[in-house]
Design an enzyme around this catalytic site. Structure first.
Site, PDB file in Angstrom:
ATOM      1  N   ASP A 184       0.855  -1.183   0.000  1.00 41.77           N
ATOM      2  CA  ASP A 184       0.000   0.000   0.000  1.00 41.77           C
ATOM      3  C   ASP A 184       0.894   1.237   0.000  1.00 41.77           C
ATOM      4  OD1 ASP A 184      -2.569   1.370   0.338  1.00 41.77           O
ATOM      5  OD2 ASP A 184      -3.208  -0.513   1.245  1.00 41.77           O
TER       6      ASP A 184
ATOM      7  N   ASP B 172      -3.284   4.569  -2.166  1.00 38.32           N
ATOM      8  CA  ASP B 172      -4.403   5.053  -1.368  1.00 38.32           C
ATOM      9  C   ASP B 172      -4.829   6.455  -1.827  1.00 38.32           C
ATOM     10  OD1 ASP B 172      -6.051   4.599   1.077  1.00 38.32           O
ATOM     11  OD2 ASP B 172      -4.991   6.378   1.796  1.00 38.32           O
TER      12      ASP B 172
ATOM     13  N   GLU C 256      -6.513   3.937  -5.914  1.00 42.73           N
ATOM     14  CA  GLU C 256      -7.831   4.093  -5.302  1.00 42.73           C
ATOM     15  C   GLU C 256      -8.331   5.485  -5.682  1.00 42.73           C
ATOM     16  OE1 GLU C 256      -9.939   3.843  -0.914  1.00 42.73           O
ATOM     17  OE2 GLU C 256      -8.024   4.872  -1.126  1.00 42.73           O
TER      18      GLU C 256
ATOM     19  N   HIS D 256     -11.097  -3.650   2.654  1.00 42.32           N
ATOM     20  CA  HIS D 256     -11.028  -3.281   4.079  1.00 42.32           C
ATOM     21  C   HIS D 256     -11.930  -2.095   4.424  1.00 42.32           C
ATOM     22  CE1 HIS D 256      -8.343  -0.570   2.004  1.00 42.32           C
ATOM     23  NE2 HIS D 256      -8.363   0.236   3.052  1.00 42.32           N
ATOM     24  N   ASP D 257     -12.452  -1.401   3.415  1.00 41.95           N
ATOM     25  CA  ASP D 257     -13.313  -0.235   3.645  1.00 41.95           C
ATOM     26  C   ASP D 257     -14.786  -0.522   3.381  1.00 41.95           C
ATOM     27  OD1 ASP D 257     -11.354   1.567   4.438  1.00 41.95           O
ATOM     28  OD2 ASP D 257     -10.929   2.230   2.390  1.00 41.95           O
TER      29      ASP D 257
END
Length: 559
Positions: free
Chosen positions: A98, A199, A256, A328-329
Site C-alpha cells: 500500500d 491510497d 484508489e 477493508h473499507d
C-alpha cells in the site's frame, strides 16, 4: 490487447492486523502471514496486496504513517518483511504494498517539524492556511465527518486533513515532497516488491485558492470533492511518478480513485497515458439512496447492471478494469449483495462468479473466499474504526440521532465488518490468536472457517479455487469482450464474453426467487459445455431455457 501478467493475475488483499497473529498479542503480524502463505498458494492466488505495515500510531489502522521506511512494531521487523517477500517469491507469487502518499501521520517527523514554526523548512510539506472570518479557511467536509481543517495553536494556522485530524495532507505542489515520495517508493521497489496499491491517489492535487464548497442546505461543512478529487495537476504528478519511478520496474499499480467516471479513469489507465495499470472505482459500492452511505436504502439490480456494464464497455481495449466487491473499507459482499443466512453459500458463489467472469483483474479480500459475513456488534464500544466513532459522535452525541437506528446502519455499512479476524478454525478466537484479539471475532466462526471449508468439496473455498483455475486456463475470462443481455430483467444479471469465435454465457440470479432464463434468439449455438455452477445441473438441460434456483449461477461455453 497486449498480454501482461497483472491482467491475468488474481489478487488477494491481506489486512495484516486481522489476518493471523503469530505471537499471541491479539494483533495479526508478518510472521502470521508467512505461516499462511501455503494456504494462499493452494487457493491459487498470484498477487498478495498488503494493507499498510509501516510504522504508525494507528489512528486509522496504519493509514496514518509516521515512518515510511520501517515496519509497525506490532507487525514485526524489517527482517520479518524481507523473509515474507522472499517466501512469497519462492512460491511464485508477487507482493504489492500500500502506498499512502496523500497524507502522513501527525506524528511523522516531517509534520512535527512543519508545525514547529512558520519558518521551518518543512512548513510547506503540508497545507497550512490562516483562518477566515474567525473560523476554518473553507467549509470542506472531511471524509471522516466534521471539518477538513484543524487549528494549531502553536502557529495560529489551520492544516488540511481530508481524513482524520491525525492525517495531515501532504503538499504535492512542493517538489521536495514529491522527491521524498519517489525516493521512498524506490526504496521498496529496490527491495523487490511487485507494485503499489495507491491510497486515495486522486486526492493529491487540490484546486488553487481552496474555495468554499457549494452549500445549498446551509450546513456547517459541505462536500468539496470537486476541489480535491481528480485535481488540476494529478496527471502531471502521476506521469512524473511514472517517468521517475514506476516505468523502471516490471510492476502493477492500482489507484484508489473515489469519484471517477469512466472518462476520468481512462486518463489514469489509458494504454497510452503512462500513469497507472488500473484504478479502483467506487460507483458500484456507493449505490445508495439520497441519504448516501450511512443509510439503509436498498441498492437496485438495474443500477448494478448499468454501472458495471458502463465500466466494462467504456474501458474495453483502451484501459484495464479492476474487479472487486469486498475490501477493508467495505461491508462484506455476501451480507450486502447476497443472502448471508439461508443462502450464504449459494449467494457467495454467485457473487464470485458474477465478478470473476467480468473483464479485468479480480481482487479477493481475506475471508471472502470462505463466505465471511458482516458482524453485528450490539454496542458501539465494540467497534474500533475511527470513521465509525467520528460518525457516532457527529450524529448521535452531538446531533441527537436515534442510537438504535445508527447502530443498525453501522452494522450494515461500517468498515469494521471487513476487519474482524480471519476465521481459520473453530478453536477459540477462530484460530486467529492465542491472546485477546484487538477486535472481537464474528461469533459465526464455529460454522464459517477455513478448516471446515477445506474439508467440504462443495464449500465456497473450493468454488473460488475452481473459478481461479478457469481464469488461468481460458484467456476468454481475462480478455473476452463483455456484453450485457436481458438488460431489463428484474432478477437476472446475465452477460456474454466473446474472444475471437469463442462465446461464454454467464447467468446470475441475484435473488431468492426462481425466475426463468430465456437466451435471446440472436445468440445461437450447436453445442455447449457447463464450465461452472453453484448447484447440480442436469447435463441434458439446454442453456436456451431453464429455471433458476435461489442465487443460482451458471457459466456455459457455447459453440
Amino acid at each position: 490487447m497486449e498480454r501482461i501478467w497483472w491482467k491475468e493475475a488474481v489478487v488477494y488483499q491481506i489486512y495484516p492486523r486481522s489476518f493471523m497473529d503469530n505471537n499471541g498479542d491479539g494483533i495479526g503480524d508478518l510472521r502470521g502471514i508467512i505461516a499462511r502463505l501455503d494456504y494462499l498458494k493452494e487457493l491459487g492466488i498470484d498477487v498478495i496486496w498488503l494493507s499498510p505495515i509501516y510504522e504508525s500510531p494507528n489512528d486509522d489502522n496504519g493509514y496514518d504513517i509516521s515512518n515510511y521506511r520501517d515496519i509497525m512494531k506490532e507487525f514485526g521487523t524489517m527482517e520479518d518483511f524481507d523473509e515474507l517477500l522472499q517466501e512469497v517469491h519462492n512460491r511464485k507469487m508477487k507482493l504489492v504494498m500500500d502506498l499512502v502518499a496523500n497524507h502522513t501521520s501527525d506524528e511523522h517527523p516531517w509534520f512535527i517539524e512543519s508545525r514547529s514554526s512558520k519558518e521551518n523548512p518543512y512548513r510547506d510539506y503540508y497545507i497550512w492556511r490562516p483562518g477566515k472570518d474567525g473560523r476554518e479557511p473553507n467549509n470542506w467536509l472531511s471524509f471522516f465527518s466534521g471539518s477538513a481543517w484543524q487549528y494549531d495553536e502553536h502557529t495560529g494556522e489551520y492544516y488540511l486533513h481530508l481524513f482524520s485530524r491525525k492525517q495531515p495532507d501532504l503538499n504535492w505542489e512542493n517538489p521536495r515532497v514529491r522527491d521524498e515520495i519517489y525516493e521512498m517508493m524506490t526504496f521498496w521497489l529496490e527491495k523487490g516488491i511487485d507494485g503499489f496499491r495507491m491510497d486515495v491517489i486522486n486526492a493529491i492535487s487540490k484546486v488553487e485558492g481552496f474555495p468554499d464548497a457549494p452549500n445549498p442546505e446551509n450546513q456547517r461543512y459541505a462536500w468539496g470533492g470537486q476541489y480535491f478529487l481528480n485535481g488540476p495537476k494529478v496527471h502531471d504528478y502521476l506521469r512524473e511518478m511514472n517517468d521517475r519511478v514506476l516505468s523502471k520496474y516490471d510492476i502493477m499499480t492500482v489507484g484508489e480513485t473515489g469519484g471517477v467516471t469512466t472518462k476520468d479513469a481512462l486518463l489514469y489507465v489509458g494504454e497510452d497515458r503512462r500513469e497507472l495499470s488500473m484504478v479502483f472505482q467506487f460507483e458500484h459500492v456507493e449505490m445508495a439512496g439520497p441519504a448516501g452511505k450511512w443509510s439503509l436504502d436498498a441498492w437496485k439490480l438495474a443500477d448494478l447492471k448499468r454501472i458495471m456494464s458502463r465500466w466494462q464497455n467504456d474501458l474495453y481495449g483502451k484501459g484495464w478494469n479492476s474487479l472487486y466487491l469486498n475490501n477493508h473499507d467495505q461491508p462484506r459482499a455476501v451480507s450486502r449483495f447476497g443472502n448471508d443466512s439461508t443462502y450464504r453459500v449459494q449467494s457467495a458463489k454467485m457473487l464470485a462468479t458474477f465478478l470473476h467472469m467480468q473483464q479485468g483483474t479480480p481482487y479477493i479480500y481475506q475471508g471472502e473466499e470462505i463466505g465471511m459475513t458482516n458482524v453485528k456488534f450490539d454496542r458501539i464500544e465494540d467497534y474500533r474504526d475511527v470513521e465509525i466513532h467520528n460518525l457516532w459522535e457527529d450524529r448521535v452525541v452531538q446531533g441527537g440521532a436515534d442510537p438504535d437506528l445508527m447502530l443498525q446502519i453501522i452494522q450494515a455499512k461500517g468498515r469494521d465488518n471487513a476487519r474482524t479476524p480471519m476465521q481459520w478454525d473453530a478453536s477459540p478466537h477462530a484460530g486467529f490468536t492465542t491472546g485477546t484479539p484487538w477486535i472481537k471475532v464474528n461469533p459465526n466462526y464455529v460454522e464459517i472457517n477455513v478448516e471446515k471449508a477445506r474439508r467440504d468439496p462443495n464449500s465456497v473455498f473450493h468454488y473460488y479455487q475452481k473459478l481461479i483455475q478457469l481464469r488461468k486456463q481460458h484467456l476468454i475470462v481475462v480478455y473476452g469482450k463483455y456484453e450485457l443481455i436481458l438488460e431489463d430483467h428484474p432478477q437476472i444479471y446475465a452477460f456474454t464474453r466473446t474472444l475471437d469465435r469463442e462465446v461464454w454465457l454467464v447467468v446470475n440470479n441475484f435473488y431468492d426467487g426462481s425466475p426463468v432464463f430465456e437466451l435471446p434468439q440472436e445468440i445461437s449455438y450447436s453445442a455447449y459445455d457447463l464450465m461452472i455452477a453453484n448447484y447440480d445441473v442436469d447435463p441434458l438441460e439446454q442453456p436456451r431455457h431453464f429455471s433458476l434456483r435461489p442465487y443460482e449461477t451458471r457459466v456455459y461455453r457455447l459453440h
